[in-house]
Design a protein around this motif. Structure first.
Motif, PDB file in Angstrom:
ATOM      1  N   PHE A 162       0.829  -1.211   0.000  1.00  6.76           N
ATOM      2  CA  PHE A 162       0.000   0.000   0.000  1.00  6.76           C
ATOM      3  C   PHE A 162       0.858   1.253   0.000  1.00  6.76           C
ATOM      4  O   PHE A 162       0.668   2.151  -0.816  1.00  6.76           O
ATOM      5  N   TRP A 163       1.834   1.345   0.928  1.00 12.12           N
ATOM      6  CA  TRP A 163       2.617   2.567   1.058  1.00 12.12           C
ATOM      7  C   TRP A 163       3.597   2.746  -0.089  1.00 12.12           C
ATOM      8  O   TRP A 163       3.834   3.872  -0.547  1.00 12.12           O
ATOM      9  N   GLU A 164       4.163   1.651  -0.584  1.00  9.16           N
ATOM     10  CA  GLU A 164       5.074   1.781  -1.726  1.00  9.16           C
ATOM     11  C   GLU A 164       4.310   2.291  -2.948  1.00  9.16           C
ATOM     12  O   GLU A 164       4.779   3.189  -3.667  1.00  9.16           O
ATOM     13  N   ASN A 165       3.119   1.758  -3.169  1.00  8.50           N
ATOM     14  CA  ASN A 165       2.302   2.248  -4.287  1.00  8.50           C
ATOM     15  C   ASN A 165       1.901   3.699  -4.080  1.00  8.50           C
ATOM     16  O   ASN A 165       1.859   4.482  -5.037  1.00  8.50           O
ATOM     17  N   ARG A 166       1.613   4.054  -2.843  1.00  9.59           N
ATOM     18  CA  ARG A 166       1.205   5.430  -2.538  1.00  9.59           C
ATOM     19  C   ARG A 166       2.314   6.416  -2.917  1.00  9.59           C
ATOM     20  O   ARG A 166       2.050   7.468  -3.506  1.00  9.59           O
ATOM     21  N   TYR A 167       3.547   6.092  -2.580  1.00  3.31           N
ATOM     22  CA  TYR A 167       4.642   7.002  -2.899  1.00  3.31           C
ATOM     23  C   TYR A 167       4.977   7.000  -4.381  1.00  3.31           C
ATOM     24  O   TYR A 167       5.425   8.013  -4.927  1.00  3.31           O
ATOM     25  N   ARG A 168       4.773   5.889  -5.048  1.00  2.18           N
ATOM     26  CA  ARG A 168       5.087   5.816  -6.473  1.00  2.18           C
ATOM     27  C   ARG A 168       4.065   6.535  -7.345  1.00  2.18           C
ATOM     28  O   ARG A 168       4.296   6.723  -8.537  1.00  2.18           O
ATOM     29  N   GLU A 169       2.927   6.917  -6.761  1.00  2.00           N
ATOM     30  CA  GLU A 169       1.890   7.596  -7.528  1.00  2.00           C
ATOM     31  C   GLU A 169       2.330   8.960  -8.041  1.00  2.00           C
ATOM     32  O   GLU A 169       1.787   9.472  -9.013  1.00  2.00           O
ATOM     33  N   SER A 170       3.304   9.580  -7.352  1.00  2.82           N
ATOM     34  CA  SER A 170       3.742  10.925  -7.731  1.00  2.82           C
ATOM     35  C   SER A 170       5.223  11.074  -7.441  1.00  2.82           C
ATOM     36  O   SER A 170       5.816  10.248  -6.739  1.00  2.82           O
ATOM     37  N   ASP A 171       5.801  12.138  -7.992  1.00  4.95           N
ATOM     38  CA  ASP A 171       7.223  12.381  -7.773  1.00  4.95           C
ATOM     39  C   ASP A 171       7.513  12.747  -6.324  1.00  4.95           C
ATOM     40  O   ASP A 171       8.609  12.506  -5.825  1.00  4.95           O
ATOM     41  N   ARG A 172       6.547  13.356  -5.654  1.00  3.62           N
ATOM     42  CA  ARG A 172       6.700  13.707  -4.243  1.00  3.62           C
ATOM     43  C   ARG A 172       5.318  13.706  -3.600  1.00  3.62           C
ATOM     44  O   ARG A 172       4.395  14.337  -4.104  1.00  3.62           O
ATOM     45  N   ALA A 173       5.204  12.992  -2.480  1.00  2.37           N
ATOM     46  CA  ALA A 173       3.909  12.897  -1.805  1.00  2.37           C
ATOM     47  C   ALA A 173       3.664  14.060  -0.861  1.00  2.37           C
ATOM     48  O   ALA A 173       2.539  14.532  -0.712  1.00  2.37           O
TER      49      ALA A 173
ATOM     50  N   ALA B 245      16.053   7.270  10.652  1.00  8.56           N
ATOM     51  CA  ALA B 245      14.756   7.483  10.004  1.00  8.56           C
ATOM     52  C   ALA B 245      14.244   6.154   9.471  1.00  8.56           C
ATOM     53  O   ALA B 245      14.920   5.501   8.671  1.00  8.56           O
ATOM     54  N   VAL B 246      13.058   5.754   9.905  1.00  8.08           N
ATOM     55  CA  VAL B 246      12.528   4.439   9.560  1.00  8.08           C
ATOM     56  C   VAL B 246      11.192   4.584   8.842  1.00  8.08           C
ATOM     57  O   VAL B 246      10.300   5.309   9.303  1.00  8.08           O
ATOM     58  N   ASP B 247      11.059   3.896   7.713  1.00  9.95           N
ATOM     59  CA  ASP B 247       9.791   3.893   6.992  1.00  9.95           C
ATOM     60  C   ASP B 247       9.653   2.580   6.240  1.00  9.95           C
ATOM     61  O   ASP B 247      10.653   1.923   5.914  1.00  9.95           O
ATOM     62  N   ILE B 248       8.431   2.218   5.933  1.00 11.24           N
ATOM     63  CA  ILE B 248       8.162   0.955   5.257  1.00 11.24           C
ATOM     64  C   ILE B 248       8.379   1.046   3.755  1.00 11.24           C
ATOM     65  O   ILE B 248       8.518   0.032   3.075  1.00 11.24           O
ATOM     66  N   SER B 249       8.433   2.266   3.207  1.00 10.90           N
ATOM     67  CA  SER B 249       8.529   2.460   1.764  1.00 10.90           C
ATOM     68  C   SER B 249       9.955   2.768   1.319  1.00 10.90           C
ATOM     69  O   SER B 249      10.485   3.836   1.627  1.00 10.90           O
ATOM     70  N   PRO B 250      10.587   1.897   0.539  1.00  9.18           N
ATOM     71  CA  PRO B 250      11.917   2.201   0.012  1.00  9.18           C
ATOM     72  C   PRO B 250      11.927   3.430  -0.890  1.00  9.18           C
ATOM     73  O   PRO B 250      12.913   4.179  -0.908  1.00  9.18           O
ATOM     74  N   THR B 251      10.855   3.656  -1.619  1.00  5.11           N
ATOM     75  CA  THR B 251      10.795   4.833  -2.489  1.00  5.11           C
ATOM     76  C   THR B 251      10.834   6.116  -1.676  1.00  5.11           C
ATOM     77  O   THR B 251      11.557   7.064  -2.013  1.00  5.11           O
ATOM     78  N   ALA B 252      10.073   6.163  -0.596  1.00  5.53           N
ATOM     79  CA  ALA B 252      10.075   7.352   0.259  1.00  5.53           C
ATOM     80  C   ALA B 252      11.456   7.587   0.848  1.00  5.53           C
ATOM     81  O   ALA B 252      11.961   8.725   0.865  1.00  5.53           O
TER      82      ALA B 252
END
Length: 223
Positions: free
Chosen positions: A22-33, A77-84
């Motif tokens: 979910f979160w990886e797709n969310r960040y990939r939707e745009s160049d910057r969330a 800094a910890v997050d589930i999304s590698p893209t973020a």
């Protein structure tokens, strides 16, 4: 998952979905969330703290982590999304802060922090998909060093532009968060426990007043 005001709150109208997907797709939707700026509550609550080690839970694209590093902190800094995280790391390198921030791709539901930390911060750690928020925050609170600070900020009201619908379950207040942490009162000092208003610009460009629940605690004793 963090952002100065534009993050959708914890709701329950999303279909069951793997959080990492979910979160990886969310960040990939745009160049910057998100905006890339630090959250206002972090700037306000941490402004007078002596820099040390900081843990940023749900760091997203790194707005808070960058602000902390710019102000002398050594940040995890910890997050589930590698893209973020990749975006945050690129921004840190561009700002000459790469050595001050350690970026970790991990699911906070199972990740174990390696503290102690002088500051643990979680901004808008609220998700439309499964997230054991109380467990994560209790685990993180245990890593705060004596004299250190725990800062938890969440939505107290739904942003007017939220795509999600309230399901009758109120968003947690600062009092609710404090109770859920199950801390020994004699080991902690309450610095801030309040609903705080701020202005934010929505997706349509209009300004709205949002309300955040802000809880700042200082550890006075070790466990």
């Amino acid at each position: 998952m963090t952002n100065p005001g534009e993050h959708t709150a914890a709701l329950h109208d999303e279909p069951s979905q793997d959080p990492a997907t979910f979160w990886e797709n969310r960040y990939r939707e745009s160049d910057r969330a998100w905006s890339g700026r630090a959250n206002a509550a972090l700037e306000r609550e941490a402004a007078g703290l002596a820099p040390g080690t900081a843990l940023d839970l749900g760091s997203g694209e790194g707005g808070d982590a960058l602000w902390l590093a710019q102000n002398g902190w050594s940040v995890t800094a910890v997050d589930i999304s590698p893209t973020a995280l990749a975006r945050g790391q690129a921004a840190a390198e561009g700002a000459g802060l790469a050595e001050r921030i350690r970026w970790i791709a991990a699911d906070l539901a199972t990740w174990q922090p390696d503290g102690p930390f002088d500051l643990v911060t979680a901004h808008f750690l609220q998700s439309p998909v499964e997230l054991p928020r109380e467990v994560i925050l209790r685990r993180a609170a245990a890593t705060v060093a004596p004299g250190g600070v725990l800062l938890v900020v969440g939505h107290a009201q739904f942003p007017p532009w939220s795509k999600h619908k309230p399901d009758g379950v109120p968003l947690p207040t600062a009092d609710d968060v404090l109770a859920s942490l199950e801390l020994l009162a004699e080991h902690w000092e309450i610095v801030t426990k309040a609903a705080v208003e701020r202005e934010a610009i929505g997706p349509d460009g209009h300004v709205a007043t949002l309300v955040d629940s802000v809880l700042t605690l200082r550890r006075t004793h070790s466990i």
